[in-house]
Design an enzyme around this catalytic site. Structure first.
Site, PDB file in Angstrom:
ATOM      1  CE  LYS A   1      30.344  49.398  59.538  1.00 45.56           C
ATOM      2  NZ  LYS A   1      31.581  48.973  58.878  1.00 45.56           N
TER       3      LYS A   1
ATOM      4  CB  THR B   1      40.411  47.467  58.202  1.00 47.40           C
ATOM      5  OG1 THR B   1      40.422  46.127  57.712  1.00 47.40           O
ATOM      6  CG2 THR B   1      39.894  47.500  59.612  1.00 47.40           C
TER       7      THR B   1
HETATM    8  C1  LIG Z   1      35.806  41.289  48.414  1.00 50.19           C
HETATM    9  C2  LIG Z   1      36.251  42.631  48.894  1.00 50.19           C
HETATM   10  C3  LIG Z   1      35.407  43.394  49.689  1.00 50.19           C
HETATM   11  C4  LIG Z   1      35.832  44.634  50.183  1.00 50.19           C
HETATM   12  N1  LIG Z   1      35.044  45.348  51.018  1.00 50.19           N
HETATM   13  C5  LIG Z   1      35.528  46.465  51.613  1.00 50.19           C
HETATM   14  C6  LIG Z   1      34.782  47.205  52.546  1.00 50.19           C
HETATM   15  O1  LIG Z   1      33.624  46.920  52.802  1.00 50.19           O
HETATM   16  N2  LIG Z   1      35.356  48.275  53.122  1.00 50.19           N
HETATM   17  C7  LIG Z   1      36.636  48.657  52.841  1.00 50.19           C
HETATM   18  O2  LIG Z   1      37.152  49.599  53.447  1.00 50.19           O
HETATM   19  N3  LIG Z   1      37.329  48.020  51.883  1.00 50.19           N
HETATM   20  C8  LIG Z   1      36.826  46.942  51.286  1.00 50.19           C
HETATM   21  N4  LIG Z   1      37.549  46.290  50.344  1.00 50.19           N
HETATM   22  C9  LIG Z   1      38.791  46.875  49.881  1.00 50.19           C
HETATM   23  C10 LIG Z   1      38.474  47.977  48.882  1.00 50.19           C
HETATM   24  O3  LIG Z   1      37.676  47.462  47.835  1.00 50.19           O
HETATM   25  C11 LIG Z   1      39.762  48.532  48.308  1.00 50.19           C
HETATM   26  O4  LIG Z   1      40.630  48.876  49.356  1.00 50.19           O
HETATM   27  C12 LIG Z   1      39.468  49.773  47.531  1.00 50.19           C
HETATM   28  O5  LIG Z   1      38.504  49.538  46.560  1.00 50.19           O
HETATM   29  C13 LIG Z   1      40.719  50.278  46.885  1.00 50.19           C
HETATM   30  O6  LIG Z   1      41.051  49.532  45.752  1.00 50.19           O
HETATM   31  P1  LIG Z   1      42.222  50.073  44.877  1.00 50.19           P
HETATM   32  O7  LIG Z   1      41.904  51.453  44.452  1.00 50.19           O
HETATM   33  O8  LIG Z   1      43.474  49.860  45.636  1.00 50.19           O
HETATM   34  O9  LIG Z   1      42.272  49.068  43.655  1.00 50.19           O
HETATM   35  P2  LIG Z   1      41.302  48.910  42.369  1.00 50.19           P
HETATM   36  O10 LIG Z   1      39.901  49.292  42.641  1.00 50.19           O
HETATM   37  O11 LIG Z   1      41.558  47.522  41.866  1.00 50.19           O
HETATM   38  O12 LIG Z   1      41.871  49.952  41.338  1.00 50.19           O
HETATM   39  C14 LIG Z   1      43.053  49.698  40.602  1.00 50.19           C
HETATM   40  C15 LIG Z   1      43.237  50.774  39.565  1.00 50.19           C
HETATM   41  O13 LIG Z   1      44.478  50.565  38.931  1.00 50.19           O
HETATM   42  C16 LIG Z   1      44.290  50.683  37.542  1.00 50.19           C
HETATM   43  N5  LIG Z   1      45.296  49.889  36.848  1.00 50.19           N
HETATM   44  C17 LIG Z   1      45.686  48.624  37.101  1.00 50.19           C
HETATM   45  N6  LIG Z   1      46.596  48.239  36.203  1.00 50.19           N
HETATM   46  C18 LIG Z   1      46.801  49.285  35.383  1.00 50.19           C
HETATM   47  C19 LIG Z   1      47.613  49.510  34.249  1.00 50.19           C
HETATM   48  N7  LIG Z   1      48.405  48.557  33.729  1.00 50.19           N
HETATM   49  N8  LIG Z   1      47.553  50.711  33.646  1.00 50.19           N
HETATM   50  C20 LIG Z   1      46.751  51.695  34.115  1.00 50.19           C
HETATM   51  N9  LIG Z   1      45.961  51.548  35.186  1.00 50.19           N
HETATM   52  C21 LIG Z   1      45.985  50.345  35.796  1.00 50.19           C
HETATM   53  C22 LIG Z   1      42.888  50.184  37.289  1.00 50.19           C
HETATM   54  O14 LIG Z   1      42.383  50.661  36.075  1.00 50.19           O
HETATM   55  C23 LIG Z   1      42.180  50.777  38.491  1.00 50.19           C
HETATM   56  O15 LIG Z   1      41.788  52.105  38.186  1.00 50.19           O
HETATM   57  C24 LIG Z   1      37.117  45.091  49.821  1.00 50.19           C
HETATM   58  C25 LIG Z   1      37.925  44.356  48.971  1.00 50.19           C
HETATM   59  C26 LIG Z   1      37.514  43.128  48.515  1.00 50.19           C
HETATM   60  C27 LIG Z   1      38.421  42.352  47.610  1.00 50.19           C
END
Ligand SMILES: Cc1cc2nc3c(=O)[nH]c(=O)nc-3n(C[C@H](O)[C@H](O)[C@H](O)COP(=O)(O)OP(=O)(O)OC[C@H]3O[C@@H](n4cnc5c(N)ncnc54)[C@H](O)[C@@H]3O)c2cc1C
Length: 508
Positions: free
Chosen positions: A88, A354
């Protein structure tokens, strides 16, 4: 020499870290902590729930991600091979200023400084003299993107014109799997269980442990909340409130849907503005990631899905993934013995990719301020201060994209032009308009060239240039700029089509 202070610290050292969540945030934290704390007797456990799953998006990054790869001891090649990655060079913004207009936000520099004066002052001087000079013609990353070619940057470019940086696009699910395998191999414990309760110590107010649906209790010293939008620990259990920025950024929903690839691989993300939001296109080796970020005040979910589906370039590869979000962040990112990362900490739309970088800087800051079991509030205080600034600086950069639009007659965009800007952003824009002056604040993720690409892309012009640029006459500058274009042309000729680069690199 080991002083008494150090021995005491050792006695109070963190012995176990519990990471709640196995999405990108949880596994990035596990991989980095396992690597940095490898010589210390710390148990690291990741608890995730396969029944809840992950958000399933997040495929575009910024160049800093490559520092993360280095920090955890892997190469870009390994990650790209494992997660079907592509290169990219930046983001193409289509129809943002107005329909039919496009510009590029590159990971690179524009032109060459001369006599201590930044290139854009010479560019402005020539434009004021009536020359049709395009800023992007003086940026190697933009030139490569325009030709759909890529090469790795040289370690020590002989001059600024040859400098550029790059990030990757990857399959988020495969990236998390790659990190999980590495982390587990390094001794991280992995538990698949749904957390049903968070136990808080009534005396200390710290989290003692979490209970799970299968009856297993998991205790720890330090808890990292990577539970996604639920913010199970920091938000729900500890009650850290939410700073809501919905009044500044209009979009609150997204729908994502990958499709088959039909065109050659582009080495950049594309963002296309439409009446009620914008659509992303992220090219991966095996598919194209597509999404529509929109304002629910202006469009229903069904209409958004229909619009995304209608615009797909290939066959859909999954059902639409609808996501609701509230732009903003937790009031405190670190409270007591709990630090939130990723969506549990906050969210701003993926317009400049970001979120993953915020996870990365969050982990780095946590390591720099790593506590012992006394959890000195000064450490959390500094983490919260710097992270709040970092979020606000990114918010302002995103806000500029919306505020500067010239899409007249569309209600969402008309409202965006009327948004009252936060003073720090307004000040920045005023200084640029006054004389092309670029300001860099503390904890700013985006540097001068990024801001410049927005000002140029949206035609936000400076009223005058730096007087020091008048050292050179207009004909002298025309000749110098012609030489710069020639250098860039020669450099671009060395790059290869993006897909042949990937094949030669051994990842495609
Ligand atoms: C539409 C969209 C597009 C995006 N595009 C980009 C991008 O291009 N570039 C970028 O940098 N970021 C992007 N992001 C952000 C990126 O997707 C997230 O920052 C990244 O995936 C991190 O997600 P996470 O790990 O915080 O949460 P999640 O992927 O939601 O993971 C949450 C975890 O918590 C666990 N969990 C939840 N509740 C419980 C429970 N009760 N017990 C046990 N486990 C639990 C779940 O099982 C899961 O493993 C985007 C976000 C969105 C919404």
């Amino acid at each position: 020499m080991t002083g008494q202070g150090e021995r005491l610290h050792g006695e109070r050292a963190i012995r176990s870290i519990v990471i709640v969540g196995g999405g990108t945030a949880g596994w990035m934290a596990a991989a980095m902590l396992a690597r940095r704390l490898e010589k210390q007797p710390v148990r690291i456990t990741v608890v995730e729930s396969s029944t809840i799953g992950t958000v399933g998006v997040g495929e575009a990054t910024v160049p800093g991600i490559r520092d993360f790869f280095r920090e955890i001891g892997v190469t870009e090649r390994e990650v790209m091979a494992a997660a079907k990655g592509t290169a990219k060079l930046g983001i193409e913004f289509v129809d943002w200023k107005r329909p039919g207009h496009r510009f590029f936000h590159p990971f690179g520099l524009y032109g060459m400084r001369s006599r201590g004066v930044a290139f854009h002052h010479y560019w402005q001087k020539l434009r004021a003299a009536g020359e049709a000079v395009e800023l992007s013609d003086y940026c190697l990353a933009s030139a490569m993107a325009a030709r759909n070619v890529f090469m790795l940057p040289t370690d020590k470019p002989v001059h600024d014109l040859l400098f550029f940086d790059w990030a990757v696009h990857f399959d988020a699910g495969l990236f998390a799997k790659f990190l999980a395998a590495r982390s587990v191999a390094q001794g991280v414990a992995h538990i698949d269980a749904t957390i049903t309760d968070v136990r808080i110590n009534p005396q200390s107010g710290l989290i003692d442990g979490v209970d799970t649906a299968c009856g297993k209790a998991i205790d720890g010293d330090l808890f990292i909340d990577c539970s996604g939008f639920r913010s199970l620990l920091l938000g729900k259990a500890l009650g850290s409130g939410y700073v809501d920025w919905s009044n500044l950024l209009p979009c609150d929903r997204a729908v994502a849907m990958p499709c088959t690839r039909t065109a050659p691989l582009t080495p950049y993300t594309r963002s296309t503005a439409v009446a009620q939001g914008w659509k992303w296109r992220i090219p991966l080796q095996h598919r194209v990631g597509n999404g529509f970020v929109y304002a629910s005040r202006h469009l229903s979910d069904d209409e958004a899905v229909a619009s995304l589906c209608a615009g797909l370039e290939g066959e859909p590869l999954a059902e639409p993934n609808l996501i609701r979000f509230r732009t903003g962040h937790r009031e405190q990112f670190w409270r007591g013995n709990c630090v939130a990362l990723g969506l549990a900490a906050g969210f701003m739309e993926p317009l400049e990719s970001t979120s993953i970088t915020l996870i990365q800087t969050g982990i780095e800051k946590l390591l720099a301020l790593f506590p012992d079991r006394d959890f000195d509030p000064a450490l959390a205080g500094e983490y919260n201060r710097s992270t709040t600034l970092e979020y606000a600086r990114i918010r302002d950069f995103l806000l500029l994209h919306y505020w500067a639009n010239d899409r007249r007659g569309e209600p969402m965009w008309d409202q965006c032009r009327d948004t009252a800007l936060p003073e720090m952003l307004a000040h920045k824009i005023r200084l640029f308009e006054a004389k092309g002056h670029l300001v860099r604040y503390e904890w700013e993720s985006f540097h001068d060239p990024s801001w410049l690409s927005m000002y140029a892309g949206f035609d936000i012009a400076a009223r005058t240039h730096d007087p020091a640029a008048d050292y050179f006459s207009v004909p002298d500058l025309q000749a110098a700029l012609a030489r710069m274009r020639e250098s860039i042309g020669k450099a671009v000729a060395l790059a290869e089509p993006h897909d042949s680069f990937l094949a030669g690199y051994g990842v495609g």
